[in-house]
Write a protein that holds these residues in place. Structure first.
Motif, PDB file in Angstrom:
ATOM      1  N   ALA A  28      -6.285   5.693   4.917  1.00  0.00           N
ATOM      2  CA  ALA A  28      -7.799   6.065   5.473  1.00  0.00           C
ATOM      3  C   ALA A  28      -8.581   5.765   4.200  1.00  0.00           C
ATOM      4  CB  ALA A  28      -7.905   7.424   5.877  1.00  0.00           C
ATOM      5  N   GLY A  29      -8.439   4.617   3.474  1.00  0.00           N
ATOM      6  CA  GLY A  29      -9.352   4.454   2.477  1.00  0.00           C
ATOM      7  C   GLY A  29      -9.202   4.975   1.470  1.00  0.00           C
ATOM      8  N   GLU A  30      -8.217   5.875   1.178  1.00  0.00           N
ATOM      9  CA  GLU A  30      -8.071   6.774  -0.064  1.00  0.00           C
ATOM     10  C   GLU A  30      -6.484   6.767  -0.610  1.00  0.00           C
ATOM     11  OE1 GLU A  30     -10.739  10.793   0.532  1.00  0.00           O
ATOM     12  OE2 GLU A  30      -8.942  10.881   1.534  1.00  0.00           O
ATOM     13  N   VAL A  31      -6.479   6.855  -1.971  1.00  0.00           N
ATOM     14  CA  VAL A  31      -4.993   6.575  -2.370  1.00  0.00           C
ATOM     15  C   VAL A  31      -4.410   7.995  -2.684  1.00  0.00           C
ATOM     16  CG1 VAL A  31      -3.706   6.098  -4.521  1.00  0.00           C
ATOM     17  CG2 VAL A  31      -5.542   4.407  -3.769  1.00  0.00           C
ATOM     18  N   ARG A  32      -2.968   8.248  -2.325  1.00  0.00           N
ATOM     19  CA  ARG A  32      -2.518   9.469  -2.323  1.00  0.00           C
ATOM     20  C   ARG A  32      -1.410   9.484  -2.977  1.00  0.00           C
ATOM     21  NH1 ARG A  32      -4.566  13.201   1.462  1.00  0.00           N
ATOM     22  NH2 ARG A  32      -6.124  12.439   2.725  1.00  0.00           N
ATOM     23  N   ILE A  33      -0.885  10.533  -3.631  1.00  0.00           N
ATOM     24  CA  ILE A  33       0.262  10.574  -4.363  1.00  0.00           C
ATOM     25  C   ILE A  33       1.101  12.082  -4.090  1.00  0.00           C
ATOM     26  CG2 ILE A  33      -0.900  11.905  -6.383  1.00  0.00           C
ATOM     27  CD1 ILE A  33       1.064  10.451  -8.363  1.00  0.00           C
ATOM     28  N   ASP A  91       1.016  -1.196   0.042  1.00  0.00           N
ATOM     29  CA  ASP A  91       0.057   0.142   0.093  1.00  0.00           C
ATOM     30  C   ASP A  91       0.817   1.320  -0.055  1.00  0.00           C
ATOM     31  OD1 ASP A  91      -2.308  -1.549   2.380  1.00  0.00           O
ATOM     32  OD2 ASP A  91      -2.334  -1.581  -0.060  1.00  0.00           O
ATOM     33  N   ASP A  92       2.039   1.245  -0.234  1.00  0.00           N
ATOM     34  CA  ASP A  92       3.026   2.425  -0.098  1.00  0.00           C
ATOM     35  C   ASP A  92       3.943   1.845  -1.115  1.00  0.00           C
ATOM     36  OD1 ASP A  92       4.811   4.215   0.711  1.00  0.00           O
ATOM     37  OD2 ASP A  92       3.757   4.733   2.293  1.00  0.00           O
ATOM     38  N   ALA A 127       8.365   9.712  -7.724  1.00  0.00           N
ATOM     39  CA  ALA A 127       6.866  10.000  -7.050  1.00  0.00           C
ATOM     40  C   ALA A 127       6.588   8.911  -6.104  1.00  0.00           C
ATOM     41  CB  ALA A 127       5.814  10.105  -7.770  1.00  0.00           C
ATOM     42  N   ARG A 128       5.567   8.973  -5.226  1.00  0.00           N
ATOM     43  CA  ARG A 128       5.306   8.170  -4.224  1.00  0.00           C
ATOM     44  C   ARG A 128       3.753   7.958  -4.198  1.00  0.00           C
ATOM     45  NH1 ARG A 128       4.574   9.477   1.775  1.00  0.00           N
ATOM     46  NH2 ARG A 128       4.036   7.515   2.838  1.00  0.00           N
ATOM     47  N   VAL A 129       3.148   6.989  -4.024  1.00  0.00           N
ATOM     48  CA  VAL A 129       1.734   6.613  -4.087  1.00  0.00           C
ATOM     49  C   VAL A 129       1.383   5.716  -2.870  1.00  0.00           C
ATOM     50  CG1 VAL A 129       1.157   6.994  -6.531  1.00  0.00           C
ATOM     51  CG2 VAL A 129       1.654   4.637  -5.733  1.00  0.00           C
ATOM     52  N   TRP A 130       0.405   5.893  -2.159  1.00  0.00           N
ATOM     53  CA  TRP A 130       0.009   5.212  -0.854  1.00  0.00           C
ATOM     54  C   TRP A 130      -1.162   5.309  -0.617  1.00  0.00           C
ATOM     55  CZ3 TRP A 130       2.033   9.999  -0.586  1.00  0.00           C
ATOM     56  CH2 TRP A 130       1.388  10.854   0.384  1.00  0.00           C
TER      57      TRP A 130
END
Length: 483
Positions: free
Chosen positions: A54-59, A20-21, A48-51
């Motif tokens: 809290a139930g959402e995907v962030r970048i 998840d990260d 870049a990084r995606v993770w």
């Protein structure tokens, strides 16, 4: 698990990312990359990084050269990424297809060490000055604060240095925090350090591991004051108090660098005066134009930095327009100065001029064993080495380099003592001089002396500044002409 559709060279494929990260970039020896976008050369090695949070995907962008774009807009800060949104990195496009359900058992045991698992870079915590001071003990002594609890007893240790090692008594390593009473602690178990009051903890391959909030780490990660660090059976809380954080005036004043001209202090500068400066060895460094040299801009990138190779402390500083005073005349340079302008003009382009200049510096200035010219690439926002001798890739403190550019000042420095930083540089002293032509920042000229106990003085700094100003004029004119 995350799913993306990747489009490169007109061809689309779908990938499922374990975990998840994930770090996105290109293969490299320094940072594990979860999504490799080779052969797109416009993608940085750690881009870049995606993770999932809290139930959402962030970048977020990790200070890449070309930037990260979401639906055509440049990403300035971390944000939520929704299914169907298009991410552009270099010439590659990613489309989030949605995250798969997390099938890990909620009641799975924590704290089990996994040597292959890398702890993701965590968001930059607030510094002690920004945190709620009510949650911290009242001790305001400057330094690294370690609150440790073992066998039902709690104590607070304060270290007046930026880096410490934790373990048990060791004949070859200076263990700052000795936990010999805890048999689960390895002899060299972990390292803690701070940069800009951002605290880091790194496991050093210990037997039983280092845990942060119950998760085993492998490598380094940022820790906040509320995080619980477990080493063996010992629990730690870690924070740093800088001199500007103090609410009491009982601390001894820091030793001042002998500046001959007062330099104004900018409270919100991203590159404030520090007691010592971290040194890194990187492929290139981010360049901050004058309008972006604020604390928020600089701190946004600090969370993605790895541990420094060492630290240096300034000993002298001179302004570019400062006249020579008694004892600061560069006498060694005066003997060769008359021929320098003609020799600089003899080189047709900026590349040839750079190569020739760094080769001459060890001949012109006593004590110079290494020389490097770092060039600013305004189009990509990066600082890269343009020429250097010997062939060994040079190191640089980009924090001190930006201070030199911002203040139009040159600096002499020495490596800090082993008690302050166990990580040692292969050089002992050096000089940084900003290269500026008609208000345009061109780069940084650096020299070093590797002799133990050596130290450049103010006359040495003045000599290099004269050379640097002549070189900046010659270099700037060639860049203006496109040579």
């Amino acid at each position: 698990m995350l799913r993306f559709e990747i489009t490169q060279n007109g061809k689309a494929r779908e990938v499922k990312l374990e975990g998840d990260d994930v770090i996105i970039g290109r293969r490299n020896e320094r940072t594990p990359v979860g999504l490799d976008l080779t052969p797109d050369d416009l993608v940085s090695r750690t881009h870049a990084r995606v993770w999932r949070e809290a139930g959402e995907v962030r970048i977020e962008d990790l200070g890449s050269r070309a930037g990260t774009f979401v639906n055509g807009e440049k990403l300035e800060h971390a944000q939520v990424l929704r299914p169907g949104e298009v991410v552009t990195l270099g010439e590659t496009q990613l489309t989030l297809k949605g995250g798969l359900p997390d099938r890990r058992k909620r009641n799975a045991p924590t704290g089990t060490r996994n040597p292959k698992r890398k702890r993701p870079l965590r968001p930059r915590p607030k510094s002690v000055a920004d945190s709620q001071t009510g949650s911290l003990p009242g001790n305001t002594k400057v330094g690294l604060h370690i609150e440790l609890t073992f066998d039902g007893k709690t104590r607070l240790d304060v270290f007046d240095r930026d880096e410490i090692f934790i373990g048990r008594k060791h004949p070859e390593v200076d263990i700052s925090l000795d936990l010999s009473g805890d048999l689960l602690v390895s002899r060299t178990h972990a390292r803690i350090w701070q940069t800009r009051s951002i605290c880091w903890v790194e496991d050093l391959g210990s037997t039983h591991g280092t845990l942060v909030n119950g998760e085993a780490i492998d490598g380094a990660c940022v820790v906040n004051t509320s995080d619980k660090v477990q080493i063996g059976s010992t629990l730690l809380r870690i924070w740093h108090v800088a001199s500007t954080d103090m609410t009491h005036g009982d601390a001894a004043p820091a030793e001042e660098v002998p500046h001959t001209e007062r330099q104004p202090t900018v409270s919100d500068s991203g590159f404030p005066e520090l007691d010592s400066y971290p040194v890194y060895k990187e492929e290139d460094y981010r360049y901050y134009p004058p309008r972006e040299r604020t604390a928020p801009e600089a701190e946004a990138v600090m969370k993605s930095r790895k541990s420094p190779m060492g630290r240096v402390r300034t000993t002298h500083a001179r302004a570019l327009d400062e006249p020579f005073g008694e004892g600061t005349e560069p006498s060694a340079l005066m003997e060769i100065l008359p021929n320098r302008p003609a020799q600089l003009d003899a080189h047709a382009d900026a590349g040839a001029l750079s190569d020739w200049l760094v080769k001459q510096l060890p001949r012109w200035l006593p004590g110079v064993k290494r020389a490097a010219l770092f060039a600013i690439h305004h189009d990509t926002g990066r600082i890269r080495v343009r020429a250097h001798v010997p062939s060994l890739n040079p190191v640089m403190s980009d924090t001190l380099a930006h201070r030199a550019l911002e203040g139009r000042r040159g600096y002499a420095w020495v490596q800090v003592s082993k008690k302050e930083s166990v990580r040692r540089l292969s050089t002992h002293t050096g000089l940084y001089v900003p290269l500026v032509c008609a208000s345009r920042e061109l780069g940084i000229l650096c020299v070093e002396d590797t002799e133990a106990g050596a130290e450049f003085n103010e006359a040495d700094l003045a000599a290099l500044m004269v050379i640097g100003q002549m070189a900046a004029l010659a270099w700037g004119s060639r860049l203006e002409a496109g040579a």
